[in-house]
Design an enzyme around this catalytic site. Structure first.
Site, PDB file in Angstrom:
ATOM      1  N   SER A 109     132.983 -16.391  -3.491  1.00  0.00           N
ATOM      2  CA  SER A 109     131.775 -15.544  -3.123  1.00  0.00           C
ATOM      3  C   SER A 109     131.509 -14.705  -4.171  1.00  0.00           C
ATOM      4  CB  SER A 109     131.861 -14.920  -2.026  1.00  0.00           C
ATOM      5  OG  SER A 109     130.881 -13.845  -1.737  1.00  0.00           O
ATOM      6  N   TYR A 117     135.912  -9.277   4.539  1.00  0.00           N
ATOM      7  CA  TYR A 117     135.284 -10.722   3.709  1.00  0.00           C
ATOM      8  C   TYR A 117     135.473 -10.287   2.238  1.00  0.00           C
ATOM      9  CZ  TYR A 117     132.153 -14.407   2.481  1.00  0.00           C
ATOM     10  OH  TYR A 117     131.743 -15.386   1.849  1.00  0.00           O
TER      11      TYR A 117
END
Ligand code: BGC
Length: 279
Positions: free
Chosen positions: A164, A177
């Site tokens: 990401s 995350y």
């Protein structure tokens, strides 16, 4: 406006991955689904892993099979060692081998820092980081057992880790995350270094804001979309196919000399867009 017309579907060369067997985790929705379909369009046989919503996974497998390749849906929780081992064993038995692993399965459990429970922290680390570790380890054992088969690919195996932009961009309210993706970054580079001599290529794709269920709230209303677009110089929210195209290319021999790299597919989100006018 956010998006252009439909992302093009016919840009993938139909025989690019012919004869290769790909495993995509978390492939029943979002980026994983588009990637599984993209690999199928490129001629690979594809195992569609899922942990819930079997019907959705089976539909993806059917769609892939309609391209004239083989596909099946396998259930496994990537954070559970015995389930990952069973899944990769089954794939080798039923498909013959594994050439490509796309370690994609991932989730978010967002909370402000002091409200974040240990369970939320642990769940995200278990799936996003430990899940990739387990799948990569089991796939690597198969790559090593089989070795290079020159008529299939120049390498013995390819791992594409789904990372990401938040392997780089800190993300307030999402410490679990962001930490998991920071971990994926270092895991990917370390595996790439360790496995390159065996002709195993490990790389990552780092998506920015892609329109999928995981970030529905960030693009579902006009106000949210406008806020989000301020972070994207290219001025459109990504489509899952944008990521699929990058993964297909990275997994193919077109990218045979690409080892240990992160390909950011983010419309420029990592270009510090705030500095376009400030600073
Ligand atoms: C997250 C999305 C987010 C995007 C950009 C992704 O990794 O899963 O929720 O919209 O990063 O911030």
């Amino acid at each position: 406006m956010s998006s252009t017309a439909e992302a093009p579907q016919d840009v993938i060369p139909a025989r690019l991955l012919q004869g290769q067997k790909a495993l995509v985790t978390g492939a029943n929705s979002g980026i994983g689904k588009a990637t599984a379909l993209g690999l199928g369009r490129a001629g690979a046989d594809v195992v569609v892993n899922y942990v819930a919503h079997r019907e959705a996974a089976e539909e993806v497998a059917e769609q892939i099979a309609s391209f004239g390749v083989r596909s099946a849906a396998y259930e496994a929780d990537v954070s559970k060692e015995e389930q990952v081992v069973a899944m990769t064993d089954r794939m080798v038995e039923e498909f013959g081998t594994i050439d490509i692993l796309v370690a994609n399965a991932g989730l978010q459990r967002d909370a402000r820092f002091t409200e974040m429970t240990l369970a939320q922290w642990q769940k995200v680390l278990d799936v996003n980081l430990t899940g990739q570790f387990l799948c990569a380890r089991e796939a690597t054992k198969e790559f090593r057992r089989r070795g290079v088969v020159p008529k299939v690919s120049r390498s013995a195996g390819k791992i594409v880790c789904m990372s990401s932009v938040h392997q780089l961009i800190p993300w307030s309210g999402h410490v679990n995350y962001a930490s998991s993706k920071g971990g994926v970054h270092m895991m990917m580079q370390t595996l790439a270094q360790e496995l390159a001599p065996e002709k195993i290529r490990v790389n990552a794709v780092a998506p920015g804001a892609i329109k999928t269920p995981i970030n529905h709230d960030a693009w579902a209303t006009p106000e949210a979309r406008e806020d989000l677009l301020r972070l994207i110089p290219y001025d459109r929210i990504g489509d899952p196919e944008d990521i699929a195209h990058a993964v297909v290319a990275l997994a193919s021999d077109l990218m045979d000399y690409v080892v240990g790299t992160t390909l950011y597919v983010d419309g420029g989100m990592t270009l510090f867009p705030g500095f376009a006018t400030g600073g």
